[in-house]
Structure formats: C-alpha cells, structure tokens
Design a protein around this motif. Structure first.
Motif, PDB file in Angstrom:
ATOM      1  N   GLU A   1       5.712  -2.968  -2.938  1.00  0.00           N
ATOM      2  CA  GLU A   1       4.963  -1.759  -2.635  1.00  0.00           C
ATOM      3  C   GLU A   1       5.693  -0.566  -3.236  1.00  0.00           C
ATOM      4  O   GLU A   1       6.901  -0.439  -3.080  1.00  0.00           O
ATOM      5  N   TYR A   2       4.957   0.296  -3.909  1.00  0.00           N
ATOM      6  CA  TYR A   2       5.554   1.448  -4.559  1.00  0.00           C
ATOM      7  C   TYR A   2       4.960   2.730  -4.005  1.00  0.00           C
ATOM      8  O   TYR A   2       3.761   2.818  -3.757  1.00  0.00           O
ATOM      9  N   ARG A   3       5.809   3.712  -3.816  1.00  0.00           N
ATOM     10  CA  ARG A   3       5.371   5.050  -3.434  1.00  0.00           C
ATOM     11  C   ARG A   3       5.022   5.810  -4.703  1.00  0.00           C
ATOM     12  O   ARG A   3       5.786   5.817  -5.667  1.00  0.00           O
TER      13      ARG A   3
ATOM     14  N   THR B   1      13.803  -1.673 -17.600  1.00  0.00           N
ATOM     15  CA  THR B   1      13.838  -0.639 -16.567  1.00  0.00           C
ATOM     16  C   THR B   1      12.484  -0.437 -15.888  1.00  0.00           C
ATOM     17  O   THR B   1      12.277   0.571 -15.214  1.00  0.00           O
ATOM     18  N   GLY B   2      11.575  -1.382 -16.074  1.00  0.00           N
ATOM     19  CA  GLY B   2      10.247  -1.248 -15.485  1.00  0.00           C
ATOM     20  C   GLY B   2      10.153  -1.864 -14.106  1.00  0.00           C
ATOM     21  O   GLY B   2      11.160  -2.097 -13.430  1.00  0.00           O
ATOM     22  N   MET B   3       8.932  -2.155 -13.673  1.00  0.00           N
ATOM     23  CA  MET B   3       8.694  -2.744 -12.357  1.00  0.00           C
ATOM     24  C   MET B   3       9.128  -4.208 -12.384  1.00  0.00           C
ATOM     25  O   MET B   3       8.623  -5.002 -13.178  1.00  0.00           O
ATOM     26  N   ILE B   4      10.039  -4.559 -11.502  1.00  0.00           N
ATOM     27  CA  ILE B   4      10.638  -5.885 -11.550  1.00  0.00           C
ATOM     28  C   ILE B   4       9.647  -6.973 -11.155  1.00  0.00           C
ATOM     29  O   ILE B   4       9.703  -8.099 -11.669  1.00  0.00           O
TER      30      ILE B   4
ATOM     31  N   GLU C   1       3.552  11.265   6.395  1.00  0.00           N
ATOM     32  CA  GLU C   1       2.448  10.312   6.368  1.00  0.00           C
ATOM     33  C   GLU C   1       1.549  10.530   5.163  1.00  0.00           C
ATOM     34  O   GLU C   1       0.978   9.569   4.622  1.00  0.00           O
ATOM     35  N   LYS C   2       1.431  11.773   4.707  1.00  0.00           N
ATOM     36  CA  LYS C   2       0.701  12.021   3.456  1.00  0.00           C
ATOM     37  C   LYS C   2       1.450  11.441   2.268  1.00  0.00           C
ATOM     38  O   LYS C   2       0.860  10.849   1.359  1.00  0.00           O
ATOM     39  N   GLN C   3       2.769  11.612   2.254  1.00  0.00           N
ATOM     40  CA  GLN C   3       3.583  11.142   1.130  1.00  0.00           C
ATOM     41  C   GLN C   3       3.555   9.622   1.011  1.00  0.00           C
ATOM     42  O   GLN C   3       3.467   9.079  -0.088  1.00  0.00           O
ATOM     43  N   TRP C   4       3.669   8.933   2.120  1.00  0.00           N
ATOM     44  CA  TRP C   4       3.825   7.478   2.095  1.00  0.00           C
ATOM     45  C   TRP C   4       2.533   6.716   2.321  1.00  0.00           C
ATOM     46  O   TRP C   4       2.474   5.501   2.092  1.00  0.00           O
TER      47      TRP C   4
END
Length: 290
Positions: free
Chosen positions: A259-261, A244-247, A163-166
């Motif tokens: 949404e990105y982690r 290769t970036g954010m699509i 839960e901390k990670q995400w």
C-alpha cells in the motif's frame, strides 16, 4: 530499443535523488552508468521548474535539512541554498495555529503561557480520553496523538488532516506515524531541529543536471523510458542493476501488493504577489477537500 550494455558498469532504474547521486559517485570512481527514467525529466519527486518567475516544486515542497555537515557541504557543491525554515500554519475552520506543536500552539489553543500550564492541560485531557489505556502502549495513531498533545489539538489539528492524507481512519493507522512530529514546550515554530536547513535557489533539478554535467561523460540518462517495457532484456544484459522503483512491481506482485500513500496535485495561478502570507498552510478540518 537496443541497449549497448558493453560500455556500462551499472544500470540505474530511476533518475531520482538516490539514483542520480549513485551515478555521480560511481563516475567519480571511473564507473559508467546508464540511467533509465520513465518520466520525461530527472529529479524524481524533487523535480522543479520555473513558471512566472516562481520555482515550482511539482510534487510538493521538499525542504533539505540535516545535522551532518559533510552532507550539507556535499549538496551545496551543486546549488546555492537559501536559509528557508519550514514554519507551518494550520487553518482549522478559519482559525490559525502555529505548527509544529509548541508553546505558540498551546497559547492559541488554551491561553496557556508556561510549559507547566501546557503540560497540565495535556495531562488532564489525556487522562480523560485514555482512561482505559492503563500501562499499555498506544495501539494506533489516535491514541498516540492524544497521549502526546491532548484531545483539543488532536481533534482540530491532526485527525481530519491525517485522515485526508492517508485515506484511513486514525484508529486504523499505526502509532509510530505521529511520533515523528515534534512537540516542544518552547516558543519555536521551526518544524525541524536540524542545524542545516534550506531549499536550493532555483530548485532541485539543477542539482542533478550539474551532477550529470560533472560526470565526464560517464553518466547517460534515458528519459521517457519505462524499465518494465524492457525488464527481461535489461536484467539479462546488465550484471549490476540499481533499482529505485516500487519493489512489489519489480517482483511482478508475486509476494502481494504494497500500500502506498500518494497525493494528487492541482496547480492554480493566482494574480497576487502574496496570496496566503506563509509558504505552507495546512487545512486541518475534514470538510475542506484539501
């Protein structure tokens, strides 16, 4: 900024591993590439630098691991690799456990000494916690984790850390996330099952520097250059673009935002030659803010 596009076969957006390997392989085939990178260095999230005699992985440790001998032989042309194996220690409120989940973990948690004893303990906890699950598949990470390793390990070693990670409750996360974690009923702390494992001696950045050096002048890299500052010009002038970036950003978010982690890294220099006794320690309780 002016771009001399006539001499290039490819525009590559992003100087991370994918972009740099593509540029190198294209150069081996006589193709010329221009790589644009918004950061001031190459290597992407595998960028490393040396400080106080220590190789620092600026965006977290990256362990190279594969079962593919061709891949292993390929990457070792550009750097020497050590024999590092990822053997994680989890710290739950001051008590230490081995990761990934294996017979050492089960013994530390319950005192079980055989696979049958560990299986029985997990099954007992699973049946109590998931009595309403029935024949259906786990619908979220919490249900999936408990079905794999029981409630004790879930509550101590997975729930708070995940839960901390995400930044989400475990019940809001998809079940497939936890399936990639190995569960072994043998005494084996090696995180990965792959035959070939290690970290390049001196870090990852040298790999991509060596690729550029061996490209016979067919790879040019522009750092501190944001593709989106020149997007329309570059797309109109380059017939072949590897992005290769954010699509979602590439399409100006017209299809919505993904949404990105992500993580925030804080660096601290400690006057010790062995601070924690292990390369990786996970602090798994929810109260510890890292």
């Amino acid at each position: 900024m002016k771009f001399n596009t006539k001499n290039y076969d490819y525009l590559i957006v992003g100087a991370g591993p994918f972009g740099m390997i593509f540029a190198h392989e294209a150069a081996k085939r006589g193709k010329r590439s221009l790589v644009v990178e918004k950061r001031p260095y190459i290597g992407g999230n595998t960028h490393t630098h040396t400080e106080h005699g220590i190789t620092v992985h600026d965006f977290g440790a990256h362990i190279f691991h594969t079962d593919n001998k061709e891949v292993w032989d390929y990457i070792r042309k550009f750097a020497e690799f050590n024999g590092y194996q990822n053997q994680v220690v989890a710290n739950y409120k001051g008590t230490l456990y081995n990761l990934p989940f294996n017979m050492n973990t089960f013994y530390q948690m319950w005192g079980t000494k055989t696979p049958d004893e560990a299986h029985a303990k997990i099954e007992e906890q699973k049946q109590i916690a998931l009595k309403d699950l029935g024949d259906r598949q786990p619908r979220n990470l919490e249900e999936q984790a408990i079905s794999l390793i029981g409630t004790d390990i879930y509550n101590k070693l997975i729930k708070g850390y995940t839960e901390k990670q995400w930044g989400r409750k475990a019940t809001e996360l998809p079940a497939f996330i936890i399936k990639r974690l190995p569960v072994r009923f043998i005494y084996d702390n090696n995180y990965f099952n792959h035959r070939y494992q290690g970290i390049p001696v001196g870090g990852y950045t040298q790999i991509f520097e060596n690729m550029v050096a061996e490209s016979n002048g067919l790879v040019d890299v522009l750092t501190d250059t944001d593709f989106f500052d020149y997007k329309e010009t570059l797309l109109s002038e380059f017939p072949r673009v590897l992005y290769t970036g954010m699509i979602d950003q590439f399409f100006d978010y017209k299809f919505g935002e993904l949404e990105y982690r992500s993580l925030r890294f804080e660096h601290e220099v400690i006057d010790s030659d062995n601070y924690q006794g292990n390369a990786v320690i996970n602090y798994t309780d929810s109260e510890t803010p890292y």
